[in-house]
Write a protein that holds these residues in place. Structure first.
Motif, PDB file in Angstrom:
ATOM      1  N   GLY A   1       0.842  -1.193   0.000  1.00  0.00           N
ATOM      2  CA  GLY A   1       0.000   0.000   0.000  1.00  0.00           C
ATOM      3  C   GLY A   1       0.872   1.236   0.000  1.00  0.00           C
ATOM      4  N   THR A   2       0.509   2.208   0.812  1.00  0.00           N
ATOM      5  CA  THR A   2       1.294   3.435   0.944  1.00  0.00           C
ATOM      6  C   THR A   2       1.756   3.583   2.390  1.00  0.00           C
ATOM      7  OG1 THR A   2      -0.608   4.817   1.514  1.00  0.00           O
ATOM      8  CG2 THR A   2      -0.115   4.546  -0.838  1.00  0.00           C
ATOM      9  N   ILE A   3       2.624   4.564   2.616  1.00  0.00           N
ATOM     10  CA  ILE A   3       3.044   4.845   3.989  1.00  0.00           C
ATOM     11  C   ILE A   3       1.824   5.199   4.830  1.00  0.00           C
ATOM     12  CG2 ILE A   3       4.236   6.567   5.416  1.00  0.00           C
ATOM     13  CD1 ILE A   3       6.455   6.604   3.284  1.00  0.00           C
ATOM     14  N   ALA A   4       0.962   6.063   4.325  1.00  0.00           N
ATOM     15  CA  ALA A   4      -0.207   6.497   5.087  1.00  0.00           C
ATOM     16  C   ALA A   4      -1.149   5.337   5.380  1.00  0.00           C
ATOM     17  CB  ALA A   4      -0.950   7.599   4.330  1.00  0.00           C
ATOM     18  N   SER A   5      -1.380   4.468   4.398  1.00  0.00           N
ATOM     19  CA  SER A   5      -2.318   3.358   4.629  1.00  0.00           C
ATOM     20  C   SER A   5      -1.753   2.347   5.619  1.00  0.00           C
ATOM     21  CB  SER A   5      -2.673   2.665   3.310  1.00  0.00           C
ATOM     22  OG  SER A   5      -1.556   1.973   2.761  1.00  0.00           O
ATOM     23  N   ASN A   6      -0.422   2.227   5.685  1.00  0.00           N
ATOM     24  CA  ASN A   6       0.188   1.337   6.665  1.00  0.00           C
ATOM     25  C   ASN A   6       0.082   1.904   8.077  1.00  0.00           C
ATOM     26  OD1 ASN A   6       1.951  -1.277   5.989  1.00  0.00           O
ATOM     27  ND2 ASN A   6       1.824  -0.002   4.151  1.00  0.00           N
ATOM     28  N   VAL A   7       0.313   3.199   8.221  1.00  0.00           N
ATOM     29  CA  VAL A   7       0.232   3.809   9.550  1.00  0.00           C
ATOM     30  C   VAL A   7      -1.209   3.787  10.069  1.00  0.00           C
ATOM     31  CG1 VAL A   7       0.533   5.961  10.844  1.00  0.00           C
ATOM     32  CG2 VAL A   7       2.259   5.245   9.178  1.00  0.00           C
ATOM     33  N   ALA A   8      -2.157   4.051   9.182  1.00  0.00           N
ATOM     34  CA  ALA A   8      -3.571   4.087   9.581  1.00  0.00           C
ATOM     35  C   ALA A   8      -4.255   2.749   9.322  1.00  0.00           C
ATOM     36  CB  ALA A   8      -4.285   5.194   8.819  1.00  0.00           C
ATOM     37  N   TYR A   9      -3.499   1.673   9.299  1.00  0.00           N
ATOM     38  CA  TYR A   9      -4.033   0.353   8.925  1.00  0.00           C
ATOM     39  C   TYR A   9      -5.280   0.009   9.740  1.00  0.00           C
ATOM     40  CZ  TYR A   9      -4.233  -4.605   7.854  1.00  0.00           C
ATOM     41  OH  TYR A   9      -4.643  -5.839   7.447  1.00  0.00           O
ATOM     42  N   GLY A  10      -6.351  -0.362   9.040  1.00  0.00           N
ATOM     43  CA  GLY A  10      -7.592  -0.756   9.693  1.00  0.00           C
ATOM     44  C   GLY A  10      -8.550   0.393   9.949  1.00  0.00           C
ATOM     45  N   ASP A  11      -8.116   1.620   9.696  1.00  0.00           N
ATOM     46  CA  ASP A  11      -8.974   2.787   9.905  1.00  0.00           C
ATOM     47  C   ASP A  11      -9.586   3.190   8.571  1.00  0.00           C
ATOM     48  OD1 ASP A  11     -10.230   5.121  10.582  1.00  0.00           O
ATOM     49  OD2 ASP A  11      -8.467   6.116  11.424  1.00  0.00           O
ATOM     50  N   THR A  12     -10.877   2.991   8.436  1.00  0.00           N
ATOM     51  CA  THR A  12     -11.542   3.301   7.170  1.00  0.00           C
ATOM     52  C   THR A  12     -11.768   4.795   6.985  1.00  0.00           C
ATOM     53  OG1 THR A  12     -13.702   2.945   8.229  1.00  0.00           O
ATOM     54  CG2 THR A  12     -12.709   1.066   7.088  1.00  0.00           C
ATOM     55  N   GLU A  13     -11.611   5.574   8.064  1.00  0.00           N
ATOM     56  CA  GLU A  13     -11.756   7.024   7.989  1.00  0.00           C
ATOM     57  C   GLU A  13     -10.441   7.669   8.404  1.00  0.00           C
ATOM     58  OE1 GLU A  13     -15.110   8.124  10.312  1.00  0.00           O
ATOM     59  OE2 GLU A  13     -16.523   6.946   9.124  1.00  0.00           O
ATOM     60  N   ARG A  14      -9.432   7.439   7.621  1.00  0.00           N
ATOM     61  CA  ARG A  14      -8.074   7.868   7.956  1.00  0.00           C
ATOM     62  C   ARG A  14      -7.984   9.374   8.218  1.00  0.00           C
ATOM     63  NH1 ARG A  14      -4.406   6.554   3.285  1.00  0.00           N
ATOM     64  NH2 ARG A  14      -4.435   8.744   2.660  1.00  0.00           N
ATOM     65  N   ASN A  15      -7.284   9.703   9.307  1.00  0.00           N
ATOM     66  CA  ASN A  15      -7.034  11.101   9.653  1.00  0.00           C
ATOM     67  C   ASN A  15      -5.587  11.419   9.295  1.00  0.00           C
ATOM     68  OD1 ASN A  15      -6.196  13.437  11.193  1.00  0.00           O
ATOM     69  ND2 ASN A  15      -8.101  13.254  12.350  1.00  0.00           N
ATOM     70  N   ASP A  16      -5.390  12.189   8.221  1.00  0.00           N
ATOM     71  CA  ASP A  16      -4.034  12.438   7.725  1.00  0.00           C
ATOM     72  C   ASP A  16      -3.193  13.249   8.707  1.00  0.00           C
ATOM     73  OD1 ASP A  16      -4.393  10.967   5.421  1.00  0.00           O
ATOM     74  OD2 ASP A  16      -5.098  12.679   4.248  1.00  0.00           O
ATOM     75  N   ALA A  17      -3.836  14.129   9.483  1.00  0.00           N
ATOM     76  CA  ALA A  17      -3.095  14.892  10.488  1.00  0.00           C
ATOM     77  C   ALA A  17      -2.560  13.960  11.573  1.00  0.00           C
ATOM     78  CB  ALA A  17      -3.993  15.964  11.099  1.00  0.00           C
ATOM     79  N   ASP A  18      -3.365  12.978  11.971  1.00  0.00           N
ATOM     80  CA  ASP A  18      -2.919  12.015  12.976  1.00  0.00           C
ATOM     81  C   ASP A  18      -1.828  11.108  12.424  1.00  0.00           C
ATOM     82  OD1 ASP A  18      -4.597  13.023  14.869  1.00  0.00           O
ATOM     83  OD2 ASP A  18      -6.065  11.392  14.799  1.00  0.00           O
ATOM     84  N   VAL A  19      -1.892  10.790  11.131  1.00  0.00           N
ATOM     85  CA  VAL A  19      -0.826  10.001  10.500  1.00  0.00           C
ATOM     86  C   VAL A  19       0.494  10.749  10.598  1.00  0.00           C
ATOM     87  CG1 VAL A  19       0.071   9.135   8.300  1.00  0.00           C
ATOM     88  CG2 VAL A  19      -2.306   8.717   8.913  1.00  0.00           C
ATOM     89  N   LYS A  20       0.476  12.042  10.282  1.00  0.00           N
ATOM     90  CA  LYS A  20       1.705  12.833  10.339  1.00  0.00           C
ATOM     91  C   LYS A  20       2.221  12.942  11.775  1.00  0.00           C
ATOM     92  CE  LYS A  20       3.909  17.122   8.886  1.00  0.00           C
ATOM     93  NZ  LYS A  20       4.770  17.109  10.090  1.00  0.00           N
ATOM     94  N   THR A  21       1.328  13.174  12.730  1.00  0.00           N
ATOM     95  CA  THR A  21       1.754  13.272  14.130  1.00  0.00           C
ATOM     96  C   THR A  21       2.393  11.972  14.594  1.00  0.00           C
ATOM     97  OG1 THR A  21       0.040  14.899  14.656  1.00  0.00           O
ATOM     98  CG2 THR A  21       0.972  13.665  16.493  1.00  0.00           C
TER      99      THR A  21
END
Length: 263
Positions: A108-128
Motif C-alpha cells: 500500500g502506501t506509507i499512510a495506509s500502513n500507519v492508519a491500517y484498519g482505519d476506514t476514515e483515515r485522519n491524515d493529520a494524525d498520521v503525520k503526528t
C-alpha cells in the motif's frame, strides 16, 4: 462481552494491566519447556514498565500474554480488571497498541500502513504519529511523501524505517496501553532516544510496557522487571537494581561505561 467503553469504571479499582500467576509451557521435540513460571505483574495507569533479562528468559512471551495474542497455559491476564478472554477482539485492539519484534508492513502506501484498519483515515494524525516515531525525516525525502508506495512486507524500506513505521502505526490509534517488544533494536541510539522522548510528550497518557535488550532504552522507566529463566528475579528503578539485582548489574556492566552506570 465488554467493549472499549464499558470497562472504564474498572480502572479506578484495578491496575490498568495485570498478569496473575501466568505460566506458559511449550511442547517440542525435546519435551516441555516452561517459558514463564508463575509470572505476576501489575501496571498502573500511565506507568512505564520495562522488562529485561537474558535471551530466552520469557520477555516476549510475557508481552504476547499481556496483549492477548497468546493465552497462558495457567493464570490470567486482565485489562482494566477484565480478563482478556472476555473482550471482543476489536475492543482489545482498541485498547492496546502492540509493536512486535519483527515489524511487518502491508502492500500500500506509507499512510495506509500507519492508519491500517482505519476506514476514515485522519491524515493529520498520521503525520503526528510519524513525527513521534521519527519517520518524518525519511518520508519527507520521498517524492510522494505519505503516498509513497510500500511493497508487501516492507521490502523496499530499511529495517529501521520499517520499525519506525510500525511504531507510528501503534501510536496513530491513541491506545490506552502501548506494548513494545524490543521495538527499538533497529534504531541507532540517537533515534532511539528521540522516539522515547517524543513518546513521553505525545503518549504521556498511555500506559507503557517495554521489552528491550539495551539498558539505555529502558533505564529511565518508572519500574524495571528483571526476568531470568521465566521468573522475576528483581524489580525496581535502574539504580535500585544496580544495588540489589546481580542479573541486572551483569547486563548493565556489559553494555554501559562506569559513567553511564551512575547517571
Amino acid at each position: 462481552m465488554p467493549d472499549a467503553a464499558t470497562c472504564g469504571a474498572c480502572a479506578a479499582a484495578s491496575p490498568k494491566l495485570e498478569l496473575r500467576g501466568v505460566c506458559q509451557r511449550y511442547r517440542g521435540s525435546r519435551g516441555e519447556t516452561l517459558a514463564l513460571d508463575g509470572f505476576d505483574l501489575r501496571v498502573a495507569a500511565h506507568e512505564s514498565v520495562a522488562i529485561l533479562g537474558p535471551s530466552g528468559c520469557g520477555k516476549s512471551t510475557s508481552l504476547l500474554a499481556a496483549c492477548g495474542l497468546q493465552h497462558p497455559t495457567e493464570g490470567e491476564v486482565l485489562v482494566d480488571g477484565v480478563n482478556v478472554r472476555d473482550y471482543t477482539l476489536k475492543a482489545l485492539r482498541d485498547k492496546i497498541g502492540y509493536v512486535p519484534q519483527q515489524s511487518f508492513l502491508f502492500k500500500g502506501t506509507i499512510a495506509s500502513n500507519v492508519a491500517y484498519g482505519d476506514t476514515e483515515r485522519n491524515d493529520a494524525d498520521v503525520k503526528t504519529a510519524c513525527d513521534v516515531a521519527q519517520a518524518t525525516e525519511f518520508i519527507d525525502k520521498k517524492d510522494k511523501k505519505y503516498d509513497s508506495g510500500i511493497a508487501q512486507g516492507g521490502s523496499n524500506v530499511s529495517g529501521g524505517q520499517k520499525q519506525r513505521l510500525s511504531i507510528a502505526r501503534a501510536v496513530y490509534r491513541h491506545p490506552e496501553i502501548l506494548i513494545f517488544d524490543d521495538s527499538f533494536s533497529a534504531l541507532d541510539f540517537k533515534t532511539d532516544r528521540a522516539v522515547r522522548d517524543a513518546l513521553e510528550r505525545e503518549a504521556k497518557d498511555s500506559t507503557k510496557l517495554i521489552v528491550a535488550q539495551r539498558i539505555g532504552t529502558i533505564m529511565n522507566a518508572d519500574r524495571i522487571i528483571v526476568l531470568d529463566d521465566g521468573k522475576v528475579v528483581g524489580q525496581g528503578t535502574h539504580h535500585e537494581l544496580l544495588d540489589n539485582c546481580e542479573v541486572y548489574r551483569q547486563i548493565a556492566e556489559s553494555q554501559l561505561s562506569e559513567d553511564e552506570l551512575n547517571r
